[in-house]
Design a protein around this motif. Structure first.
Motif: not given
Length: 769
Positions: A373-392
């Protein structure tokens, strides 16, 4: 018709046939081309077991044309087992090959199968019997279905688990073939009977071809007779095993080694589970106790002045739940990953700026950029694959309990650490144990290697923190095991896919593991280009596509945040290059996601730490000093884990030495480990200053932790060599003990300086950063 000259050939072949007219000539021609091209002297016995067609005429013609071919005519068919026994007694070579005469067995597989046999004359280790495994099998269902059931039953009864016991293509050391006593239809149990005599049996995947002429002689009827035969020989197999107990002692030893490795694994996993249950920060514990004591004292003073009665337990519970000081989130690094996990499950987004405002959930490992949407947001600087796997699992636990990592960090995080850390560590131990068992030649060396991977690497230290190192190491270990197995024993397309996919998964977690993926695919390509291109490469591409896709889901870019740091950090930039913080507004540098100033929902202004990093994060100015400390200094690969000093020696042994117990495939594995290790270490030693930071504040040079299982396997041949001398065993034990010191020193938090650095600080030999 006589085949042979006076000198014994290199290999003898036995082909039993019945009514295979039209198949004999082409098969013999193929054998001639393959073995002549391999430079092998050979003799071939074609046993005609009562054919009623023109089979014998074809055999006679072939024998007249080539004196290496001899036909044996058995007027009345006595069965395949009798035909094989007749052929084996005629063989003069030290190696014997049997194959069917229907043309479905591919003679091109013979040289590779012969290479798997042991050779006492040269000291080469290997098997006594190599059984073919037809894959993919190109027979009709009424032939393949009974065969699959039969193989399962034979494995269950005998304990010898092979995919294709009755494959017509087998190679033997001559003593193994001549030891066989085959009664009627016992050829279906050659592998089992050979194993019962104490011979080592392995299998190799082989190319299978459809039958083009003639009629199959197998089906459901022979399946049932095979079951009767299996029941008949089950007792005989047991008696033979007891009679040759001395010959099968290595199998008993292997069983004991597996049992002891399970004990080591149980101790290692139990210790890790206990650390997961207790992990928290010592200073947080002390702070919480002090706050509770102060609050209780204050309340009692108020009570003495006429205030309400004091309930110390209520006060303690209020502080514990309100401040959440005791949590297993030990650094900005792992909090960055936990933040992404929370955001995915609790907010349905990868953006973490709504959670970092909570007490204790800050992190410096973050980037900022505009969302869709153009809004500036903050994100983890780590590759997201591990976060997705742990989110399950977090999603599942959250919906089962209603808890969150914010409301119940003590309970929820520990359950997730079991799933995301303990299980990968267990998988790593399993793969490492298998490789160590295959590569080792002495029990002492194997147990030393098992102890090293269980207790002596810094992977154990970091196993209580959510990082990419452990899953990357587990994936690398299993891909290494598949490489070793495929090269040594062959592999199905599924095995090739597993090796390629797991190697790519290691690279998805640790980007420099791309070197491992490339090396492994290269080795597989040398072994079997067809299956590598058809199975291993597509599996690797699929995993890479998933990893890049998760980057796109999180950031709208296929590249991870690290790739969007086009402007170096503040130590090398001018003030004009960075975003200026303005209270109440958010701004981010589109060319450098690590440069931002963000207005948070709590009214505070968050400015990127990486605009002006502190201490070790500023990087080591001198590349030479950095290389020294990364290798043998305070963060040294070899100084913190002295056991790695055995890696080069072990790799040399694996590549060059011809040890009696060396299995096929270990040279390929060793070459891959050697090349990848050099590439990865050089990659990190040649980085720019901002990246020469030893992995931040951590208890080791953590960027190479994922190589630990591969290096542990490489140390085993060196430990084997040391085990033959008392001084050598003492040296190996000292190296192992010192390695365990580095693992145990950061008891409470792996995100602390290594013990060597801390001691150098205390001695005044190293200035504090």
């Amino acid at each position: 018709m006589n085949a042979a000259a006076a000198t014994p050939p290199d290999v003898s072949l036995v082909v039993p046939v019945r009514n295979e007219a039209g198949n004999i000539g082409p098969l013999i021609a193929e054998i001639r081309v393959v073995l002549d091209a391999a430079g092998l002297a050979w003799e071939l016995f074609v046993i005609d077991d009562g054919s009623s067609d023109s089979t014998w005429e074809e055999i006679s013609t072939a024998a007249t044309a080539d004196r290496r071919v001899e036909g044996v005519h058995r007027g009345q068919g006595a069965g395949k087992s009798a035909a094989l026994m007749d052929g084996f007694t005629r063989c003069r070579a030290p190696r014997i090959v049997m194959l069917d005469g229907d043309g479905q067995d591919d003679p091109a597989e013979i040289p590779a199968m012969l290479a798997l046999l042991a050779d006492p004359a040269t000291g080469r280790a290997g098997a006594d019997v190599v059984n073919g495994w037809k894959t993919p099998r190109l027979d009709p269902w009424h032939k393949t279905l009974p065969s699959r059931i039969f193989n399962l039953l034979v494995g269950w009864v005998s304990g010898l688990w092979l995919h294709d016991h009755n494959c017509g293509l087998k190679v033997f050391r001559a003593p193994a073939a001549r030891s066989l006593q085959l009664g009627d239809d016992m050829h279906r149990f050659i592998t089992v009977l050979a194993a019962a005599e104490g011979h080592r049996v392995v299998e190799k995947a082989v190319h299978h071809r459809p039958r083009t002429l003639g009629r199959s002689k197998y089906g459901f009827a022979r399946f049932f007779t095979g079951l009767i035969d299996l029941a008949r020989i089950a007792g005989d197999i047991r008696r033979r095993r007891l009679a040759v107990a001395g010959a099968i002692l290595p199998t008993a030893q292997a069983r004991r080694r597996r049992q002891l490795s399970m004990i080591l694994a149980a101790v290692a996993l139990g210790g890790l589970l206990g650390r997961i249950g207790a992990v928290t920060s010592v200073d947080k514990i002390a702070l919480e106790k002090r706050l509770v004591a102060e609050a209780v004292a204050k309340a009692r003073d108020a009570e003495a002045a006429g205030g309400p009665a004091v309930d110390a337990e209520v006060i303690a519970d209020t502080i514990e739940r309100g401040r959440r000081l005791q949590r297993p989130f030990l650094s900005a690094n792992d909090r960055s990953r936990w933040l992404a996990v929370r955001a995915l499950v609790e907010r349905g987004t990868f953006a973490i700026d709504e959670i970092v405002v909570e007490p204790g959930w800050d992190t410096i490992d973050a980037v900022a950029h505009a969302d869709a949407t153009g809004r500036i947001r903050l994100y983890s600087s780590k590759p997201p694959l591990l976060a997705i796997l742990c989110a399950a699992p977090y999603w599942l636990l959250h919906h089962m309990t209603g808890w969150t990592l914010g409301s119940h960090p003590f309970e929820m995080a520990r359950m997730l650490l079991v799933v995301c850390c303990l299980i990968p560590f267990a998988l790593l131990l399993m793969a490492s144990t298998r490789m160590i068992e295959a590569v080792g030649s002495t029990d002492w060396g194997r147990f030393w290697g098992l102890a090293l991977i269980s207790f002596g690497t810094l992977l154990s230290t970091f196993a209580v923190s959510l990082t990419n190192h452990l899953p990357a190491a587990a994936a690398a270990a299993w891909s290494g095991w598949w490489l070793l197995r495929i090269v040594g024993h062959g592999g199905s397309p599924g095995a090739f896919a597993a090796a390629g996919g797991l190697a790519a998964l290691a690279a998805a977690f640790e980007l420099p593991a791309l070197a491992w993926s490339a090396a492994l695919l290269g080795m597989l390509g040398i072994v079997d280009p067809r299956r590598t291109l058809a199975a291993a490469a597509p599996a690797a591409i699929l995993v890479a596509g998933v990893a890049l896709g998760t980057n796109w889901l999180a950031h709208g870019s296929v590249f991870p945040p690290y790739a969007h740091r086009h402007v170096a950090a503040a130590v090398e930039t001018s003030p004009a290059d960075v975003v200026r913080p303005v209270a109440g507004t958010s701004a981010a540098n589109p060319d450098n996601w690590y440069d931002y100033s963000l207005a948070l929902s709590n009214g505070k202004q968050l400015t990127s730490y990486w605009r002006d990093p502190k201490g070790v994060d500023r990087g080591e100015p001198s590349p030479i000093v950095y290389a020294w400390h990364a290798l043998v200094g305070h963060h040294g690969i070899f100084s913190l884990t002295p056991a790695w000093l055995l890696v080069p020696w072990g790799l040399v042994i694996m590549i060059a030495a011809r040890r009696r117990h060396a299995p096929p495939g270990q040279a390929h594995l060793a070459l891959a480990i050697l090349v990848v290790s050099v590439v990865v270490i050089l990659f990190y030693l040649t980085r720019s200053q901002i990246d020469r930071n030893y992995g931040g504040v951590s208890s080791g040079f953590r960027w190479v932790f994922w190589l630990a299982p591969l290096w542990a396997v490489a140390t085993v041949p060196a430990a084997d060599a040391l085990s033959h001398h008392r001084a050598g065993r003492l040296l190996a034990l000292i190296l192992l003990g010192l390695s365990v010191v580095s693992v145990a020193y950061p008891t409470w938090n792996p995100w602390s300086p290594p013990w060597i650095e801390q001691w150098l600080h205390h001695l005044g030999s190293l200035s504090r950063r």
